[in-house]
Design an enzyme around this catalytic site. Sequence first.
Site, PDB file in Angstrom:
ATOM      1  N   HIS A 163       4.820  55.593  17.025  1.00 18.48           N
ATOM      2  CA  HIS A 163       4.859  56.464  15.839  1.00 18.48           C
ATOM      3  C   HIS A 163       3.859  56.053  14.763  1.00 18.48           C
ATOM      4  O   HIS A 163       3.829  56.643  13.688  1.00 18.48           O
ATOM      5  CB  HIS A 163       6.272  56.464  15.254  1.00 18.48           C
ATOM      6  CG  HIS A 163       7.276  57.144  16.127  1.00 18.48           C
ATOM      7  ND1 HIS A 163       7.789  58.383  15.856  1.00 18.48           N
ATOM      8  CD2 HIS A 163       7.842  56.767  17.302  1.00 18.48           C
ATOM      9  CE1 HIS A 163       8.639  58.738  16.807  1.00 18.48           C
ATOM     10  NE2 HIS A 163       8.689  57.774  17.702  1.00 18.48           N
ATOM     11  N   ASP A 196      -2.034  56.118   8.170  1.00 14.40           N
ATOM     12  CA  ASP A 196      -0.713  56.625   8.553  1.00 14.40           C
ATOM     13  C   ASP A 196      -0.808  57.229   9.948  1.00 14.40           C
ATOM     14  O   ASP A 196      -1.768  57.946  10.237  1.00 14.40           O
ATOM     15  CB  ASP A 196      -0.280  57.715   7.549  1.00 14.40           C
ATOM     16  CG  ASP A 196       1.230  57.833   7.435  1.00 14.40           C
ATOM     17  OD1 ASP A 196       1.926  57.507   8.408  1.00 14.40           O
ATOM     18  OD2 ASP A 196       1.704  58.258   6.369  1.00 14.40           O
TER      19      ASP A 196
END
Length: 502
Positions: free
Chosen positions: A195, A398
């Site tokens: 993730h 991110d």
Amino acid sequence: VLNKMIVNATSPMVVVANRLPFIVQKNAETGQFERKQCAGGLVTAVAPVVVETNGLWVGWSGQHLEDGEHDIPEANPNDRSPTAGLKSRQVIPVRLPQKQFDDYYNGCCNATFWPLFHSMPDRALFQSDKWEAYRQVNEHFAKLTVEAVVKLAETNPNSVPLVWLHDYHLMMAANSIRDRCDRLGLQIKMAFFLHIPFPSWDIMRLFPWDDELLQGILGCDSVGFHVEDYCLNFIDCCQRRLGCRVDREQMLVEHNGRTVSVHPLPISIPYDRFVSLAEKAPQVVKNNEQEQLLLGVDRLDYTKGLVHRIRAFETLLQKHPEHIEHVTFLQVAVPSRTDVKEYQELKEDLDQLIGRINGRFSTPNWSPIRYIYGCVSQEQLAAFYRDSSVAVVTPLRDGMNLVAKEFVACQVGEPGVLMLSPFAGAGTSMHEALLVNPYETDEFAEVMHRALTMPKDERELRMQQLRHREREHDVNFWLQSFLKSVDCLADNNLTPGRLLPL
Ligand code: ADP
Ligand code: G6P
């Protein structure tokens, strides 16, 4: 249920993640154990998948061995969150001695892998005892996972269970799961999804045990990352560090006589759920009708670029004083990893910075920054998203960033503007956002000004296209693409999502 997923899986599923989608806490008044929701991209995306597939979830409940035995409570009847449908029988809690868990979670996952994989190696600590704890805890997860597989095999004797490992906490569990299943004569399929970003070889090689780590991930049949760049970084590391034969076109890696497939699978959100929430959400109270809100929503994490963002806002007020008393920055930051020093320091830095700017610019009727340090409900979040003029989503790095997507889904009224960092995975596909380099403070402030003054026609056009793409590529699409990538999709008429080229 607001967001019904179309689940067409041919296999029963065991999801294995560090966390369960809630933590279990003792209510001080009643003495009863209760569920409390957690924030974070993994939980947001994966929870609806397990609910809808009726799968099992192996993960940490927030409790340790020392806290004693207790059952997993069912959801509160008033719980409207996406995890409310997860029954306690679907949950396999991981309980470990606190010291061991702390060495693994804070010592290795949060202090080593989180900064390293976000390409911030100066913040990363490399300690052999923490790495040892990481391996031991992965072994424990592997044992519980195989128990879950046995349970599934008993109730579904004719299908091959799918084990789905999640994130940087569990990169060393696959080989042990495979060996244990082999010994029991159990057939499984196994996939891993990361993730967060997968860094380049130059960064990865700083980790002293990188070869073991890569072999750990290659224990799976299929490995997924958000975007193509992360896939190619992984393939590169396997080739250069382990000498694997690789095919970059087909995204295949050969290791120990097995072929592992690599897939770009951009994660997303339950889009329709956010639309419904935004349609029903109460109005956000503003100082006056004309007030414009700039919005930030993040876990309080140094990768999110909060300090850079607030400094850029200060520059905006300085260079464009016409915004004074008309624009407010609303920052919602959820406490995260509060046992780690770096996170405690960030909290102090941000408190100070916000205090200084509010002191410098506030007038009798207005303060420039509204700061909420805490978790807010999804209903409240949807209201903030809908009623803000500009969402400022500007991480330094991110994996994907779901906040950008949630904002877009909630734009059911007057169209707002999305400001997005190119260093978030979302920046590779959300082309109609205003891209901004968070390190470039003056330019950042200028882009804020441009977003605040953008004509309605342009806002409408950009937002329409952003919304269209996210509606088509929601979390359900991500799940279907994943199931197809592991050959577990019953109905094969779906084209899996490759991101649109720039
Ligand atoms: P990360 O996974 O690094 O936390 P993402 O942007 O991918 O970042 O996901 C964050 C998730 O956490 C989103 O679903 C967002 O709605 C939720 N979230 C973030 N901050 C808060 C907050 N203050 N209150 C409630 N939920 C939050
Ligand atoms: C990110 C990670 C998740 C993690 C979440 C919250 O989204 O990818 O694995 O759960 O942050 O962090 P925490 O350490 O509180 O689980």
